[in-house]
Design a protein around this motif. Structure first.
Motif, PDB file in Angstrom:
ATOM      1  N   LYS A  91      -2.921  -7.340  13.008  1.00 14.88           N
ATOM      2  CA  LYS A  91      -2.741  -8.797  13.120  1.00 14.88           C
ATOM      3  C   LYS A  91      -2.296  -9.125  12.365  1.00 14.88           C
ATOM      4  O   LYS A  91      -1.379 -10.488  11.843  1.00 14.88           O
ATOM      5  N   SER A  93      -0.334  -8.222   9.460  1.00 16.69           N
ATOM      6  CA  SER A  93       1.052  -7.775   9.308  1.00 16.69           C
ATOM      7  C   SER A  93       2.117  -8.455   9.749  1.00 16.69           C
ATOM      8  O   SER A  93       3.277  -9.161  10.216  1.00 16.69           O
ATOM      9  N   ARG A  94       1.589  -8.961  11.447  1.00 20.68           N
ATOM     10  CA  ARG A  94       2.607  -9.094  12.224  1.00 20.68           C
ATOM     11  C   ARG A  94       2.445 -10.127  12.151  1.00 20.68           C
ATOM     12  O   ARG A  94       3.229 -11.344  12.481  1.00 20.68           O
ATOM     13  N   GLU A  95       1.463 -11.952  11.682  1.00 22.39           N
ATOM     14  CA  GLU A  95       1.609 -13.028  11.722  1.00 22.39           C
ATOM     15  C   GLU A  95       2.537 -13.293  10.967  1.00 22.39           C
ATOM     16  O   GLU A  95       3.016 -14.331   9.971  1.00 22.39           O
ATOM     17  N   LEU A  97       5.325 -11.055   9.857  1.00 23.76           N
ATOM     18  CA  LEU A  97       6.440 -10.704   9.850  1.00 23.76           C
ATOM     19  C   LEU A  97       6.770 -12.024  10.529  1.00 23.76           C
ATOM     20  O   LEU A  97       8.053 -12.545  10.710  1.00 23.76           O
ATOM     21  N   ASN A  98       5.951 -13.050  12.020  1.00 25.83           N
ATOM     22  CA  ASN A  98       6.082 -13.615  11.653  1.00 25.83           C
ATOM     23  C   ASN A  98       6.620 -15.086  10.984  1.00 25.83           C
ATOM     24  O   ASN A  98       7.243 -15.510  11.056  1.00 25.83           O
ATOM     25  N   LYS A  99       5.780 -15.303  10.016  1.00 27.68           N
ATOM     26  CA  LYS A  99       6.215 -15.867   9.324  1.00 27.68           C
ATOM     27  C   LYS A  99       7.599 -16.153   8.597  1.00 27.68           C
ATOM     28  O   LYS A  99       7.959 -17.689   8.263  1.00 27.68           O
ATOM     29  N   LYS A 101       9.829 -14.860   9.210  1.00 25.36           N
ATOM     30  CA  LYS A 101      10.940 -14.920  10.865  1.00 25.36           C
ATOM     31  C   LYS A 101      11.624 -16.712  10.460  1.00 25.36           C
ATOM     32  O   LYS A 101      12.512 -17.028  10.188  1.00 25.36           O
ATOM     33  N   GLN A 102      10.075 -16.832  10.700  1.00 21.73           N
ATOM     34  CA  GLN A 102      10.450 -18.776  10.227  1.00 21.73           C
ATOM     35  C   GLN A 102      10.539 -19.492   9.331  1.00 21.73           C
ATOM     36  O   GLN A 102      11.870 -20.734   9.444  1.00 21.73           O
ATOM     37  N   ASN A 104      13.051 -17.713   7.328  1.00 24.14           N
ATOM     38  CA  ASN A 104      14.518 -17.394   7.310  1.00 24.14           C
ATOM     39  C   ASN A 104      14.414 -16.205   6.596  1.00 24.14           C
ATOM     40  O   ASN A 104      15.229 -16.044   5.622  1.00 24.14           O
ATOM     41  N   SER A 106      14.580 -12.735   5.603  1.00 25.84           N
ATOM     42  CA  SER A 106      14.281 -11.352   6.721  1.00 25.84           C
ATOM     43  C   SER A 106      14.484 -10.132   5.180  1.00 25.84           C
ATOM     44  O   SER A 106      13.946 -10.375   4.190  1.00 25.84           O
ATOM     45  N   SER A 138       0.606  -6.667   3.691  1.00 28.00           N
ATOM     46  CA  SER A 138       1.038  -8.258   4.485  1.00 28.00           C
ATOM     47  C   SER A 138      -0.472  -8.607   3.428  1.00 28.00           C
ATOM     48  O   SER A 138      -0.608 -10.470   3.828  1.00 28.00           O
TER      49      SER A 138
END
Length: 156
Positions: A91, A93-95, A97-99, A101-102, A104, A106, A138
């Motif tokens: 969870k 790590s997913r959070e 990665l989403n942050k 992305k938000q 920008n 990469s 993460s």
């Protein structure tokens, strides 16, 4: 945490190319700002370094532990093929990665993605105030906790 384990390890200064013993970071206190704090980041390789600098992701002195001695001697966790997948799919790590992305940010899959790191906060003279080790890629130490340990009252 015994700093003697890593005191003589050499790290390469990114800006000058000079090799520097880690003990110099806590023997001399260079003031970077009004809070009298020296901010030093030690990476493990030069892959991606140029993009990291251009992205302005760190506002301090950068060094490379080319032999990964510090990581080993400090016991920073090294993932393997079996342990990386649960870590990356967690969870947190997913959070992260989403942050990213938000914001920008990469990334690519170049370099050593298996080595975790951590945070050391060392007072002048070598007293370890904080020793934090990542369990997952993460994970990170809360900046407000670092401020608290250093007696800095500012909020980010």
């Amino acid at each position: 945490m015994e700093l003697a384990k890593i005191a003589k390890n050499l790290v390469k200064c990114v800006s000058t190319g000079e090799n520097v013993a880690l003990e110099s970071f806590w023997q001399k206190q260079a003031c970077l700002d009004a809070n009298n704090v020296r901010l030093v980041g030690i990476g493990l390789e030069e892959v991606g370094l140029e993009q990291f600098i251009q992205g302005d992701f760190f506002n301090g002195e950068l060094y490379i532990d080319t032999k990964k001695q510090c990581y080993k001697k400090l016991g920073f966790k090294r993932l393997n093929v079996l342990s990386i997948f649960p870590s990356v799919l967690s969870k947190s790590s997913r959070e992260a990665l989403n942050k990213a992305k938000q914001e920008n940010i990469s990334g690519d899959f170049r370099g050593d993605g298996f080595q975790n790191g951590g945070t050391l906060v060392v007072a002048p003279g070598g007293e370890v105030l904080v020793s934090y080790k990542q369990e997952n890629p993460s994970d990170h130490m809360d900046i407000q906790e670092i401020f608290r340990v250093l007696g800095i009252k500012e909020e980010l």
